[in-house]
Design a protein around this motif. Structure first.
Motif, PDB file in Angstrom:
ATOM      1  N   ALA A   1     -50.235  29.763  19.365  1.00 45.68           N
ATOM      2  CA  ALA A   1     -49.021  29.351  18.839  1.00 45.68           C
ATOM      3  C   ALA A   1     -48.711  29.813  17.265  1.00 45.68           C
ATOM      4  N   ARG A   2     -47.604  29.852  16.795  1.00 41.63           N
ATOM      5  CA  ARG A   2     -47.389  30.183  15.460  1.00 41.63           C
ATOM      6  C   ARG A   2     -47.837  29.159  14.592  1.00 41.63           C
ATOM      7  N   ALA A   3     -48.638  29.347  13.614  1.00 42.03           N
ATOM      8  CA  ALA A   3     -48.983  28.197  12.799  1.00 42.03           C
ATOM      9  C   ALA A   3     -47.909  27.495  12.090  1.00 42.03           C
ATOM     10  N   GLU A   4     -47.875  26.314  11.822  1.00 46.86           N
ATOM     11  CA  GLU A   4     -46.638  25.463  11.543  1.00 46.86           C
ATOM     12  C   GLU A   4     -46.528  25.811  10.015  1.00 46.86           C
ATOM     13  N   ASN A   5     -47.822  26.289   9.493  1.00 46.70           N
ATOM     14  CA  ASN A   5     -47.629  26.622   7.973  1.00 46.70           C
ATOM     15  C   ASN A   5     -48.406  27.903   7.574  1.00 46.70           C
ATOM     16  N   SER A   6     -47.861  29.212   7.805  1.00 45.73           N
ATOM     17  CA  SER A   6     -48.735  30.215   7.986  1.00 45.73           C
ATOM     18  C   SER A   6     -49.309  30.587   6.376  1.00 45.73           C
ATOM     19  N   PHE A   7     -48.618  29.973   5.281  1.00 48.19           N
ATOM     20  CA  PHE A   7     -49.370  29.997   4.219  1.00 48.19           C
ATOM     21  C   PHE A   7     -50.516  29.354   3.841  1.00 48.19           C
ATOM     22  N   GLU A   8     -50.365  28.325   4.551  1.00 50.86           N
ATOM     23  CA  GLU A   8     -51.821  27.281   4.617  1.00 50.86           C
ATOM     24  C   GLU A   8     -52.915  28.184   5.404  1.00 50.86           C
ATOM     25  N   ALA A   9     -52.282  28.501   6.512  1.00 54.24           N
ATOM     26  CA  ALA A   9     -53.422  28.930   7.553  1.00 54.24           C
ATOM     27  C   ALA A   9     -53.946  30.096   6.959  1.00 54.24           C
ATOM     28  N   THR A  10     -53.203  31.181   6.084  1.00 52.09           N
ATOM     29  CA  THR A  10     -53.973  32.145   5.575  1.00 52.09           C
ATOM     30  C   THR A  10     -54.863  32.080   4.352  1.00 52.09           C
ATOM     31  N   GLN A  11     -54.662  30.870   3.767  1.00 51.60           N
ATOM     32  CA  GLN A  11     -55.890  30.662   2.620  1.00 51.60           C
ATOM     33  C   GLN A  11     -56.990  29.915   3.132  1.00 51.60           C
ATOM     34  N   ASN A  12     -56.630  28.827   4.237  1.00 52.13           N
ATOM     35  CA  ASN A  12     -57.798  27.940   4.448  1.00 52.13           C
ATOM     36  C   ASN A  12     -58.648  28.320   5.703  1.00 52.13           C
ATOM     37  N   ALA A  13     -59.847  28.204   5.732  1.00 52.52           N
ATOM     38  CA  ALA A  13     -61.022  28.363   6.784  1.00 52.52           C
ATOM     39  C   ALA A  13     -61.674  27.329   7.500  1.00 52.52           C
ATOM     40  N   ASP A  14     -61.021  26.089   7.080  1.00 52.57           N
ATOM     41  CA  ASP A  14     -61.973  24.774   7.561  1.00 52.57           C
ATOM     42  C   ASP A  14     -62.114  24.779   9.066  1.00 52.57           C
ATOM     43  N   ILE A  15     -61.000  25.356   9.760  1.00 55.42           N
ATOM     44  CA  ILE A  15     -61.006  25.457  11.199  1.00 55.42           C
ATOM     45  C   ILE A  15     -62.063  25.981  11.891  1.00 55.42           C
ATOM     46  N   PHE A  16     -62.336  27.108  11.247  1.00 55.70           N
ATOM     47  CA  PHE A  16     -63.750  27.612  11.720  1.00 55.70           C
ATOM     48  C   PHE A  16     -64.869  27.058  11.181  1.00 55.70           C
ATOM     49  N   ALA A  17     -65.071  26.265   9.871  1.00 54.89           N
ATOM     50  CA  ALA A  17     -66.137  25.460   9.932  1.00 54.89           C
ATOM     51  C   ALA A  17     -66.247  24.518  10.823  1.00 54.89           C
ATOM     52  N   GLU A  18     -64.947  23.914  11.293  1.00 56.69           N
ATOM     53  CA  GLU A  18     -64.969  22.615  12.271  1.00 56.69           C
ATOM     54  C   GLU A  18     -65.518  23.322  13.538  1.00 56.69           C
ATOM     55  N   VAL A  19     -65.097  24.488  14.151  1.00 62.10           N
ATOM     56  CA  VAL A  19     -65.628  24.994  15.143  1.00 62.10           C
ATOM     57  C   VAL A  19     -67.282  25.253  15.205  1.00 62.10           C
ATOM     58  N   SER A  20     -67.602  25.706  14.210  1.00 60.88           N
ATOM     59  CA  SER A  20     -69.038  25.947  13.902  1.00 60.88           C
ATOM     60  C   SER A  20     -69.939  24.665  13.812  1.00 60.88           C
ATOM     61  N   GLY A  21     -68.921  23.734  13.583  1.00 60.10           N
ATOM     62  CA  GLY A  21     -69.944  22.602  13.591  1.00 60.10           C
ATOM     63  C   GLY A  21     -70.297  22.002  14.914  1.00 60.10           C
ATOM     64  N   PHE A  22     -69.182  22.188  15.910  1.00 62.79           N
ATOM     65  CA  PHE A  22     -69.216  21.819  17.290  1.00 62.79           C
ATOM     66  C   PHE A  22     -70.510  22.659  17.951  1.00 62.79           C
ATOM     67  N   LEU A  23     -70.543  24.142  17.560  1.00 57.89           N
ATOM     68  CA  LEU A  23     -71.560  24.716  17.744  1.00 57.89           C
ATOM     69  C   LEU A  23     -72.928  24.457  17.555  1.00 57.89           C
ATOM     70  N   LYS A  24     -73.035  24.070  16.264  1.00 57.98           N
ATOM     71  CA  LYS A  24     -74.465  23.299  15.615  1.00 57.98           C
ATOM     72  C   LYS A  24     -74.648  22.316  16.307  1.00 57.98           C
ATOM     73  N   THR A  25     -73.744  21.336  16.812  1.00 59.77           N
ATOM     74  CA  THR A  25     -74.260  20.096  17.619  1.00 59.77           C
ATOM     75  C   THR A  25     -74.476  20.506  19.105  1.00 59.77           C
ATOM     76  N   ALA A  26     -74.150  21.646  19.564  1.00 60.22           N
ATOM     77  CA  ALA A  26     -74.637  22.054  20.663  1.00 60.22           C
ATOM     78  C   ALA A  26     -75.882  22.644  20.630  1.00 60.22           C
ATOM     79  N   ALA A  27     -76.284  23.303  19.677  1.00 54.95           N
ATOM     80  CA  ALA A  27     -77.598  23.857  19.253  1.00 54.95           C
ATOM     81  C   ALA A  27     -78.620  22.680  19.152  1.00 54.95           C
ATOM     82  N   VAL A  28     -78.194  21.710  18.432  1.00 53.99           N
ATOM     83  CA  VAL A  28     -78.990  20.335  18.201  1.00 53.99           C
ATOM     84  C   VAL A  28     -79.439  20.051  19.709  1.00 53.99           C
ATOM     85  N   ASN A  29     -78.494  19.797  20.685  1.00 54.41           N
ATOM     86  CA  ASN A  29     -78.798  19.149  21.796  1.00 54.41           C
ATOM     87  C   ASN A  29     -79.859  20.181  22.583  1.00 54.41           C
TER      88      ASN A  29
END
Length: 482
Positions: free
Chosen positions: A257-285
């Motif tokens: 889906a198109r980002a509700e705020n493409s300006f925000e979605a272009t400059q921020n990468a916190d989504i990738f940090a969040e997903v990486s955190g899920f992967l880190k937790t899987a690695a911990v387990n």
């Protein structure tokens, strides 16, 4: 080697005549000859699909002539199918927020399209990497969109691998449900558990990881494609912006889906940090599970040896007959690498500045690398280790009998102080504490046996309470402890 001459704003360079890449790629390959890591194959796949979607939308809307558009679409399809991968030659770690990767893809698609139209590679009057392949786009909307698409693909693969691992662990949980053994806390004897319960606990942890991965895909579905340089959509047709995402959704089968705020979605990468955190937790387990498997299978003569792992390869170049727990060891190393990758992703995501994050290549490399590593590790752990694990019930009984951990089940009947006294005496005499319970007249052999039933010891409540309720009313523990 025959060459062709290409020009950019810096000057001219000789490019290998048969190369599908061009001068921008050639400069980038020289500038970023740093890691030796290539661009992740699934990022190339995703970028090719983005280029196909863009060319399709531009052709439909009349922004690109049909002949040229058809050639670009075919070239993008071929790249997505795995052709010309050897022409994506830029290093994974690069300056420019992914511009070099985007330009490498643009040039390969352009030169292949030129070839399809009967021209010579490098004749960009026929198909231009920027004016035609990159029409209505910027690296800053193409690259993060492709990263999201590639991540969704790999998240789905990882979810399947984790589901398979969960199933393998649950099968062992059922198989080992009746095997009583000593549980351990802080590596010391604790209270009885079943071997099946241990496998069930690991399965539950993996199930939580599967659920997190489901949520990860939700996070990745909003893309900024059409936002161009900073998310405002400059130089992109409004009709194109909406149509290109529809086409990309159809091509991938993902709920983009198109980002509700493409300006925000272009400059921020916190989504990738969040997903990486899920992967880190899987690695911990996975690291926890792998460590437990190594410990429970240790020996096999001088360790715990409650389970036996499949023997998959010889373990030593000097010690004959030695077999090592190599699959859990590999999984542990993968887990540590994923944890390290997460640190890099977090630092890169935090380092964005104003309207763009220049460090997306580092995020892409580590995030996609983690997804690939975890998927492969989970498959191998399930197939080459867990599925072939064999329990040693005799060894489990032996260690349980040798420990004094079962005394905890008798505390509600005789009290903590008396139980401590019996354990101390049993250790001094080198006799099982259960034997002293009988010889000192505290319980009969049948009563001890009733308390030590696996179901009684490994489920909530006071062990043996139902046995004593009608037979010896005076032996009942307090109501609050039943």
């Amino acid at each position: 080697m025959q060459t062709r001459k290409e020009k950019d704003l810096i000057g001219e360079l000789e490019v290998p005549r048969e190369a599908y890449y061009g001068i921008h790629t050639l400069r980038a390959r020289s500038n970023f000859a740093v890691s030796g890591f290539g661009v992740h194959p699934d990022l190339i796949w995703a970028l090719a699909l983005v280029k196909k979607a863009a060319a399709t939308a531009n052709t439909e809307l009349g922004l690109l002539d049909r002949q040229r558009g058809a050639a670009i679409i075919q070239a993008a399809e071929e790249l997505a199918a795995g052709m010309y991968r050897d022409q994506i030659v830029v290093d994974a770690l690069q300056g420019g927020a992914g511009t070099s990767t985007n330009m490498n893809v643009n040039e390969v698609i352009a030169n292949r399209a030129i070839e399809l139209l009967g021209g010579e590679k490098g004749n960009y009057a026929i198909v231009h990497p920027l004016d035609h392949v990159n029409l209505g786009q910027s690296t800053n909307d193409v690259y993060p969109t492709a990263l999201r698409v590639a991540a969704i693909k790999l998240v789905r693969a990882l979810a399947q691998a984790m589901a398979r691992l969960q199933g393998a662990l649950q099968a062992k949980e059922k198989e080992f449900a009746g095997i009583l053994k000593i549980g351990r806390t802080e590596l010391q004897d604790a209270v009885p558990v079943t071997l099946g319960q241990e496998f069930g606990a690991w399965a539950e942890a993996v199930a939580r990881d599967w659920w997190r991965l489901y949520k990860a895909e939700e996070r990745l579905r909003q893309v900024n494609l059409g936002g161009t340089a900073v998310g405002t959509g400059l130089n992109a047709s409004r009709r194109y912006i909406y149509r290109v995402i529809e086409i990309l959704r159809e091509l991938t089968g993902f709920g983009l889906a198109r980002a509700e705020n493409s300006f925000e979605a272009t400059q921020n990468a916190d989504i990738f940090a969040e997903v990486s955190g899920f992967l880190k937790t899987a690695a911990v387990n996975l690291a926890k599970i792998a460590g437990d498997l190594r410990l429970l299978s240790s020996g096999p003569r001088a360790g715990l040896a409650e389970i036996r792992l499949p023997e998959v390869q010889a373990g030593s170049s000097i010690m004959p007959g030695k077999v090592n727990p190599v699959i859990p060891e590999m999984v542990t190393q993968v887990a540590y690498q994923v944890m390290a990758n997460d640190v890099a992703v977090n630092m890169a995501a935090a380092s964005g500045c104003l309207e763009l994050n220049a460090f997306l290549p580092l995020i892409a490399h580590n995030l996609l690398h983690s997804l690939t590593l975890l998927t492969n590790a989970a498959h191998l752990l399930a197939e080459r280790c867990v599925q072939g694990i064999v329990a040693d019930p005799g060894r489990c009984r032996e260690l349980l009998a040798a420990s004094q951990g079962v005394i905890t089940a008798f505390v509600p009947y005789i009290g903590y102080e008396k139980a401590t006294e019996l354990v101390t005496k049993a250790v001094a005499l080198g006799r099982p504490v259960t034997e002293l319970l009988v010889t000192e007249g505290l319980f009969t052999q049948d009563e001890v046996a009733a308390i030590l039933q696996p179901q009684e010891l490994t489920t909530p409540g006071v062990a043996g309470a139902r046995y004593f309720r009608n037979r010896r009313p005076g032996r009942n523990p307090p109501e609050s402890e039943r």
